[in-house]
Design a protein around this motif. Structure first.
Motif, PDB file in Angstrom:
ATOM      1  N   LEU A 102       2.717 -49.662 -33.413  1.00  0.00           N
ATOM      2  CA  LEU A 102       4.103 -49.224 -33.333  1.00  0.00           C
ATOM      3  C   LEU A 102       4.332 -47.999 -34.217  1.00  0.00           C
ATOM      4  O   LEU A 102       3.592 -47.752 -35.159  1.00  0.00           O
ATOM      5  N   SER A 103       5.407 -47.263 -33.905  1.00  0.00           N
ATOM      6  CA  SER A 103       5.798 -46.141 -34.762  1.00  0.00           C
ATOM      7  C   SER A 103       6.433 -46.697 -36.032  1.00  0.00           C
ATOM      8  O   SER A 103       6.762 -47.878 -36.119  1.00  0.00           O
ATOM      9  N   GLY A 104       6.601 -45.811 -37.013  1.00  0.00           N
ATOM     10  CA  GLY A 104       7.198 -46.248 -38.277  1.00  0.00           C
ATOM     11  C   GLY A 104       8.582 -46.841 -38.092  1.00  0.00           C
ATOM     12  O   GLY A 104       8.911 -47.892 -38.659  1.00  0.00           O
ATOM     13  N   GLY A 105       9.386 -46.175 -37.275  1.00  0.00           N
ATOM     14  CA  GLY A 105      10.747 -46.667 -37.053  1.00  0.00           C
ATOM     15  C   GLY A 105      10.744 -48.036 -36.398  1.00  0.00           C
ATOM     16  O   GLY A 105      11.529 -48.923 -36.761  1.00  0.00           O
ATOM     17  N   ALA A 116      10.212 -43.680 -45.936  1.00  0.00           N
ATOM     18  CA  ALA A 116       8.852 -43.380 -45.501  1.00  0.00           C
ATOM     19  C   ALA A 116       8.809 -42.980 -44.025  1.00  0.00           C
ATOM     20  O   ALA A 116       7.744 -42.829 -43.454  1.00  0.00           O
ATOM     21  N   LEU A 117       9.979 -42.820 -43.420  1.00  0.00           N
ATOM     22  CA  LEU A 117      10.007 -42.562 -41.979  1.00  0.00           C
ATOM     23  C   LEU A 117      10.068 -41.067 -41.659  1.00  0.00           C
ATOM     24  O   LEU A 117      10.613 -40.276 -42.431  1.00  0.00           O
ATOM     25  N   ASP A 118       9.530 -40.715 -40.517  1.00  0.00           N
ATOM     26  CA  ASP A 118       9.706 -39.362 -40.013  1.00  0.00           C
ATOM     27  C   ASP A 118      11.191 -39.163 -39.718  1.00  0.00           C
ATOM     28  O   ASP A 118      11.866 -40.099 -39.280  1.00  0.00           O
ATOM     29  N   GLU A 139      17.346 -44.493 -35.922  1.00  0.00           N
ATOM     30  CA  GLU A 139      17.265 -45.775 -35.244  1.00  0.00           C
ATOM     31  C   GLU A 139      17.308 -46.946 -36.234  1.00  0.00           C
ATOM     32  O   GLU A 139      17.855 -48.006 -35.923  1.00  0.00           O
ATOM     33  N   VAL A 140      16.742 -46.733 -37.420  1.00  0.00           N
ATOM     34  CA  VAL A 140      16.771 -47.794 -38.433  1.00  0.00           C
ATOM     35  C   VAL A 140      18.154 -47.890 -39.059  1.00  0.00           C
ATOM     36  O   VAL A 140      18.688 -48.989 -39.255  1.00  0.00           O
TER      37      VAL A 140
END
Lengths: 280, 250
Positions: free
Chosen positions: B147-150, B176-178, B184-185
């Motif tokens: 999965l992606s970071g988000g 720590a997210l792009d 989205e978070v």
């Protein structure tokens, strides 16, 4: 073989997936190199033996492995010894893993007494020769506990290898990111459940390669229990050599058998690693 | 923001001190109270003790002295109390800390079964519901590293929510997210806030603080320099330290 398995485990899956392709990439060249090296080794051995005037008598070896009389197949002393060797190593292996894990968990525990006990055991087992431990357990501990020769051998081997195994487990456990503990604790899991469900399942995958090396050491070290007259393979070989003076033939034969077992073991573990590593 | 009704105090923090073995004083005579349904945003320069405060609340760090009481239960040496409190507090980490050997679904189900003793069926249905809520319902059988970071962070939020916590702690959940995944978070966090979840968020997202927070705490050197509503805090800060900090990041 073992180191090969380790390296593969570290490769990204796209490369490791092509393992079979990559080994067959240049088969002719690889085989040529292999044959060249083997021929060199054979030459050195034969040359060394012939300079001592050694008289090779390989034809006398099969009878020590097995005999076929009237269609009845009987194991010779070497293979009878192998049965004992496998018996000893099998049980010792299980005990080694159990002792190693228990010791590692004790060393990482909050209990000061537990940590001291684990540390003392570890230092004694690692810093004294196995042969001394064998004698100590056979002559001092075994009579007190009333255990037989075979189990004394198993106990000594397990305690010796268990010390190394515990360090392997410990390094595997502490190598996991601290965040795994924190996530598990923040969800309210107990320490026991954290080990059982989060830490150990991940640590086992990391320690599989070094634990295999340790198991291979265990198989080879089992030859030392011949000093307390357990009739395993090396003891049988010693007896045959003393009787027949077929020194090289007999020792090369058992070396080949040990090699055969350890190669099978490391291939099996390499397979396990491939199954396990998928999502690591 | 719209007026919402805050409840009684759920967390009382009284005069806590925390000094790390290397001599760093992370928290120094720190006190605060948190109400039910309150969204508290903690901001401050790095090393000011924000994360340590959060980690002390659920016992990931031990305090040297002082008192933390959660919903009537003191956080002390009693292991049972500690487990009880952790059970009621969800935590979301900067680096997600998902369990890499378990699937997304298993990550969310695990604690329900082990800690809440839910049946597998119940745990699964609760997990599926939560994963749907955070928008991951199509990846339940994937492993975290797929999965992606988000997405991972949203799974981590679902994992914490699965315990039906009374309070959620967010420790720099978007740091720590792009950049394109922060939204989205934050959206999931905003939804939670609007549903009345009690939340304590260490964050650098001032927009988030302005939009949903009931109270903003500005920390420096282990102390609360200033606290207030977002409106007061961003438009009319009183302390020089606060003004300086806001001028640096705005």
């Amino acid at each position: 073989m073992n180191s090969g398995g380790t390296q593969n485990a570290r490769l990204p899956s796209s490369v490791a997936g092509n393992r079979f392709l990559s080994t067959s990439r240049m088969p002719i060249k690889d085989i040529a190199v292999y044959l060249f090296v083997m021929a060199g080794i054979a030459y050195i051995i034969l040359r060394g033996a012939s300079e001592q005037g050694y008289n090779w008598q390989w034809y006398r070896i099969p009878q020590f492995l097995y005999t076929l009389e009237d269609g009845a197949f009987t194991l010779g002393p070497l293979l009878e010894g192998l049965k004992i060797t496998l018996h000893i190593t099998w049980i010792s292996m299980i005990l080694t893993y159990a002792i190693g894990l228990a010791t590692a968990l004790l060393r990482l525990s909050d209990s000061i007494i537990g940590r001291i006990v684990a540390r003392v055991y570890l230092e004694v087992a690692r810093n004294t020769p196995l042969i001394v431990q064998l004698f100590f357990i056979y002559f001092v501990v075994a009579p007190v506990l009333g255990i037989d020769r075979l189990f004394a051998a198993i106990l000594a081997l397990s305690l010796f290898e268990g010390a190394y195994a515990s360090e392997i487990y410990r390094s595997g456990i502490v190598s996991l990111p601290k965040g795994q503990w924190e996530a598990s604790h923040s969800l309210g899991l107990t320490t026991f459940d954290t080990y059982r469900k989060i830490i150990l399942p991940q640590a086992i995958r990391r320690v599989l390669p070094p634990l295999t090396s340790q198991t291979i050491s265990l198989i080879k070290d089992s030859s030392l229990v011949s000093v307390i007259a357990v009739y395993e393979m090396t003891m049988q070989a010693n007896a045959i050599v003393a009787e027949t003076f077929l020194t090289f033939e007999v020792y090369f034969t058992i070396a080949g058998i040990y090699l055969f077992i350890t190669v099978i073991l490391s291939q099996f573990v390499a397979l396990l690693e491939r199954i396990f590593k998928v999502h690591q | 923001m719209a007026e919402k009704k805050l409840g009684d105090y759920i967390i009382n923090v009284k005069n806590i001190y925390k000094t790390f073995p290397n001599g760093v004083k992370a928290l120094c005579d720190f006190s605060t109270n948190i109400r039910r349904a309150e969204v508290v945003v903690v901001i401050g320069p790095s090393g000011s003790g924000k994360s340590t405060f959060l980690r002390c609340l659920n016992g990931l760090e031990e305090i040297d002295s002082g008192e933390i009481i959660f919903d009537g239960i003191p956080l002390d040496d009693n292991k049972k109390n500690r487990l009880k409190i952790r059970r009621e507090m969800g935590m979301v980490f900067q680096l997600f800390n998902l369990f890499p050997h378990l699937t997304v679904l298993q990550n969310v189900m695990l604690a329900q079964q082990l800690v809440r003793k839910s049946s597998a069926r119940l745990a699964k249905s609760v997990s599926m519901e939560l994963l749907e809520k955070v928008g991951i319902s199509d990846k339940v059988d994937s492993y975290p590293n797929q999965l992606s970071g988000g997405q991972q962070q949203r799974v981590a939020i679902a994992r914490a929510l699965a315990m039906k916590p009374k309070v959620m702690l967010f420790d720099e959940a978007t740091s720590a997210l792009d950049p394109e995944m922060i939204g989205e978070v934050l959206d999931v966090m905003k939804t939670l806030a609007k549903e009345g979840m009690t939340m304590i968020c260490v964050t650098h997202e001032l927009g988030f603080a302005q939009e949903v927070s009931d109270w903003v705490i500005f920390m420096d050197e282990g102390k609360i320099i200033e606290g207030g509503t977002a409106e007061h805090f961003f438009n009319n800060p009183q302390e020089e330290r606060t003004k300086l900090f806001l001028s640096q990041i705005l």
